[in-house]
Design an enzyme around this catalytic site. Structure first.
Site, PDB file in Angstrom:
ATOM      1  N   ARG A  65     -18.324  -1.859  -2.813  1.00  0.00           N
ATOM      2  CA  ARG A  65     -17.129  -1.362  -2.142  1.00  0.00           C
ATOM      3  C   ARG A  65     -16.858   0.065  -2.649  1.00  0.00           C
ATOM      4  O   ARG A  65     -16.560   0.254  -3.832  1.00  0.00           O
ATOM      5  CB  ARG A  65     -15.926  -2.273  -2.441  1.00  0.00           C
ATOM      6  CG  ARG A  65     -14.643  -1.745  -1.869  1.00  0.00           C
ATOM      7  CD  ARG A  65     -13.421  -2.641  -2.104  1.00  0.00           C
ATOM      8  NE  ARG A  65     -12.266  -1.933  -1.591  1.00  0.00           N
ATOM      9  CZ  ARG A  65     -11.165  -1.671  -2.278  1.00  0.00           C
ATOM     10  NH1 ARG A  65     -10.990  -2.119  -3.507  1.00  0.00           N
ATOM     11  NH2 ARG A  65     -10.190  -0.976  -1.731  1.00  0.00           N
ATOM     12  N   HIS A  95      -8.584   5.561   0.544  1.00  0.00           N
ATOM     13  CA  HIS A  95      -8.188   5.182  -0.817  1.00  0.00           C
ATOM     14  C   HIS A  95      -7.519   6.412  -1.445  1.00  0.00           C
ATOM     15  O   HIS A  95      -7.979   6.957  -2.431  1.00  0.00           O
ATOM     16  CB  HIS A  95      -9.406   4.709  -1.611  1.00  0.00           C
ATOM     17  CG  HIS A  95      -9.083   3.930  -2.856  1.00  0.00           C
ATOM     18  ND1 HIS A  95      -9.616   2.687  -3.129  1.00  0.00           N
ATOM     19  CD2 HIS A  95      -8.300   4.213  -3.922  1.00  0.00           C
ATOM     20  CE1 HIS A  95      -9.185   2.252  -4.298  1.00  0.00           C
ATOM     21  NE2 HIS A  95      -8.380   3.164  -4.803  1.00  0.00           N
ATOM     22  N   GLU A 136      -4.292  -0.597  -0.798  1.00  0.00           N
ATOM     23  CA  GLU A 136      -3.021  -0.687  -1.519  1.00  0.00           C
ATOM     24  C   GLU A 136      -1.892   0.162  -0.915  1.00  0.00           C
ATOM     25  O   GLU A 136      -1.428   1.134  -1.523  1.00  0.00           O
ATOM     26  CB  GLU A 136      -3.223  -0.333  -2.989  1.00  0.00           C
ATOM     27  CG  GLU A 136      -4.183  -1.290  -3.687  1.00  0.00           C
ATOM     28  CD  GLU A 136      -4.353  -0.991  -5.177  1.00  0.00           C
ATOM     29  OE1 GLU A 136      -3.881   0.058  -5.642  1.00  0.00           O
ATOM     30  OE2 GLU A 136      -4.967  -1.818  -5.872  1.00  0.00           O
ATOM     31  N   ASN A 146      -6.029  -7.259  -4.229  1.00  0.00           N
ATOM     32  CA  ASN A 146      -6.309  -6.706  -5.547  1.00  0.00           C
ATOM     33  C   ASN A 146      -5.351  -7.360  -6.536  1.00  0.00           C
ATOM     34  O   ASN A 146      -4.135  -7.339  -6.335  1.00  0.00           O
ATOM     35  CB  ASN A 146      -6.085  -5.193  -5.574  1.00  0.00           C
ATOM     36  CG  ASN A 146      -7.116  -4.445  -4.746  1.00  0.00           C
ATOM     37  OD1 ASN A 146      -8.074  -5.044  -4.246  1.00  0.00           O
ATOM     38  ND2 ASN A 146      -6.933  -3.153  -4.599  1.00  0.00           N
ATOM     39  N   TYR A 186      -4.365  -7.788 -10.732  1.00  0.00           N
ATOM     40  CA  TYR A 186      -4.548  -7.445 -12.146  1.00  0.00           C
ATOM     41  C   TYR A 186      -3.583  -8.197 -13.047  1.00  0.00           C
ATOM     42  O   TYR A 186      -3.917  -8.559 -14.158  1.00  0.00           O
ATOM     43  CB  TYR A 186      -4.330  -5.933 -12.355  1.00  0.00           C
ATOM     44  CG  TYR A 186      -5.404  -5.103 -11.704  1.00  0.00           C
ATOM     45  CD1 TYR A 186      -6.560  -4.777 -12.396  1.00  0.00           C
ATOM     46  CD2 TYR A 186      -5.274  -4.650 -10.390  1.00  0.00           C
ATOM     47  CE1 TYR A 186      -7.574  -4.026 -11.808  1.00  0.00           C
ATOM     48  CE2 TYR A 186      -6.276  -3.894  -9.787  1.00  0.00           C
ATOM     49  CZ  TYR A 186      -7.418  -3.595 -10.503  1.00  0.00           C
ATOM     50  OH  TYR A 186      -8.417  -2.861  -9.913  1.00  0.00           O
ATOM     51  N   GLU A 213     -10.383  -6.283  -5.759  1.00  0.00           N
ATOM     52  CA  GLU A 213     -10.357  -5.672  -7.093  1.00  0.00           C
ATOM     53  C   GLU A 213      -9.795  -6.676  -8.081  1.00  0.00           C
ATOM     54  O   GLU A 213      -8.819  -7.388  -7.769  1.00  0.00           O
ATOM     55  CB  GLU A 213      -9.452  -4.428  -7.153  1.00  0.00           C
ATOM     56  CG  GLU A 213      -9.998  -3.206  -6.478  1.00  0.00           C
ATOM     57  CD  GLU A 213      -9.044  -2.015  -6.575  1.00  0.00           C
ATOM     58  OE1 GLU A 213      -8.235  -1.937  -7.530  1.00  0.00           O
ATOM     59  OE2 GLU A 213      -9.114  -1.162  -5.666  1.00  0.00           O
TER      60      GLU A 213
END
Ligand code: IFM
Length: 443
Positions: A77, A121, A166, A291, A293, A349
């Site tokens: 990606r 991005h 995002e 994504n 985290y 991600e």
């Protein structure tokens, strides 16, 4: 010993983004982006660093792809830099820019790796920012022109398309908190950006369908579902507001549910919706990229902008000071699956920043990163067993790279980059992934 099972067609990939790894900032006819401008503003990026050279992937993509192949990754990606393809934002296509991405995709295919291209991005052409960028409605037409050029120039080589990475960061980090380019701190601008990003995504999918190309197209969201810090009604309500403001304003328009009332009230500014817009934002997509985290705990705070505030937690944290909460991934994907059970999901991600350094034996023994990855992959395997339609996982990031306002201080790579020499050294976590992908996911 635990053995993790993933379906045979589960897609294993790794991810980067143009401004963070490409470098060649002033080569190949690339125009200026808002990140070039932002990085020049004193105090905005750590030590005044920028992406001019980054990991020099523009010149080293063959070496990088070779390493991905050796490790066994099935998909890469990467993102397309709008100012490399259309240096003036709209108008004439830069053949050198397109050629770079064609070469990259061809090299990936030569090594048996799929090309997953993110169209945006964060490197918006500066000339478009000069006209108001994401806060002005013209941007959705400019974006449609840009993505159409990408479909025409690369459609025969891209295996998976992601429209936008995002939207949360674009709208809020860029326009409300000012931590990212273009660096505004105005709720009115942020709310406009939310809607224009959603609309641009929908128009990009519409334009894609017209091409007849068959590769799947979706979007990547960094959704957050903060948990209430206590079981009080007030904190539970605070968590609802947080989810509405941070996630539902991006997810719901995609699903044809419009903007949630709770978010409209909390933001206090109307979205600039015109007739027909919400049908466009809900254009059918083939997958949702998530994504993940961390997860935070929030509580009611009447002094805060949206009446809620993050609260301290007991979890260990990464070098980003982000609490390590694998259970948050389970809660998040379960929610998305409940909201959209028919849409396949990908983790686009997931990763861990730490202070890596080359150790005496010349290697990087990033045990804590591996521990983090194991915990999150366990959640993925469990979710698949529970019926969540999770189709793949992309590790962030393939390389240490330019971590936006933090410059080069935060290392997310599974491959170490010695910035002085541009030497790549796979960390232990890269070999961990090699084993996982080879089917030896046991620990
Ligand atoms: O580096 C970023 C990436 O560009 C977008 N998602 C989060 C990563 C880590 O902060």
């Amino acid at each position: 010993m635990q053995r993790l099972e993933f379906p045979d067609d589960f897609l294993w990939g790794t991810a980067t983004a143009s401004y963070q790894v490409e470098g060649a900032g002033h080569e190949g006819g690339r125009g200026e982006s808002i990140w070039d401008t932002f990085a020049r503003v004193p105090g905005k990026v750590y030590a005044g660093e920028n992406g001019d050279l980054a990991c020099d992937q523009y010149h080293r993509y063959k070496e990088d792809i070779g390493l991905m192949a050796e490790l066994g990754f099935q998909s890469y990606r990467f993102s397309l830099a709008w100012p490399r393809i259309l240096p003036l934002g709209t108008g004439t296509v830069n053949p050198e820019g397109l050629a770079y991405y064609r070469n990259l995709c061809e090299e990936l295919h030569k090594r048996g790796i799929k090309a997953c291209a993110t169209l945006y991005h964060w490197d918006l052409p500066q000339v478009l920012q000069d006209r108001g960028g994401w806060t002005e409605r013209f941007i959705v037409d400019a974006f449609t022109e840009y993505v159409t050029a990408c479909y025409e120039g690369l459609g025969d080589l891209v295996d998976q398309w992601i429209t936008i990475n995002e939207p949360f960061c674009i709208a809020y980090l860029g326009h409300l908190w000012g931590h990212h380019a273009p660096g505004f701190t105005d709720i009115n601008l942020a709310v406009k950006a939310v809607h224009h990003v959603n609309l641009a995504h929908g128009l990009a999918v519409q334009a894609y369908r017209k091409t007849g190309l068959q590769a799947p197209i979706g979007i990547t969201l960094n959704l957050a579902t903060p948990r209430p810090a206590t079981n009080s009604t007030a904190d539970k309500h605070a968590a609802h507001i947080a989810r509405a403001v941070e996630s539902e304003v991006f997810l719901y328009p995609l699903l044809g549910k419009g903007y949630p009332e709770l978010a409209i009230q909390a933001l206090g500014v109307p979205f600039p919706v015109q007739p027909g817009d919400l049908a466009v934002t809900a254009e059918k997509i083939d997958f949702i990229g998530v994504n993940y985290y961390t997860e935070s705990a929030v509580g009611k705070d009447t002094g805060a902008l949206f009446q809620y505030q993050g609260k301290p937690t007991w979890h260990d944290t990464t070098d980003m000071s982000w609490p390590i909460v694998p259970g948050g991934l389970e809660r998040l994907l379960t929610w998305v699956h409940e909201e959209a059970p028919e849409i396949p999901l990908y983790i686009t991600e997931n990763g861990y920043a730490r202070q890596d350094h080359i150790e005496a034996d010349g290697r990087i023994h990033d045990r804590d990163r591996i521990e983090y990855l194991k915990q999150h992959l366990e959640v993925c395997a469990d979710l698949i067993k529970a019926g969540v339609n999770l189709k793949g996982y992309y590790a962030w990031s393939f390389l240490d790279n330019f971590e936006w306002a933090f410059g080069y201080t935060k290392r997310f790579g599974i491959v170490y980059v010695d910035y002085a020499t541009q030497k790549r050294i796979p960390k232990d976590s890269a070999y961990f992934f090699r084993d996982v992908m080879a089917g030896y996911a046991e620990w």
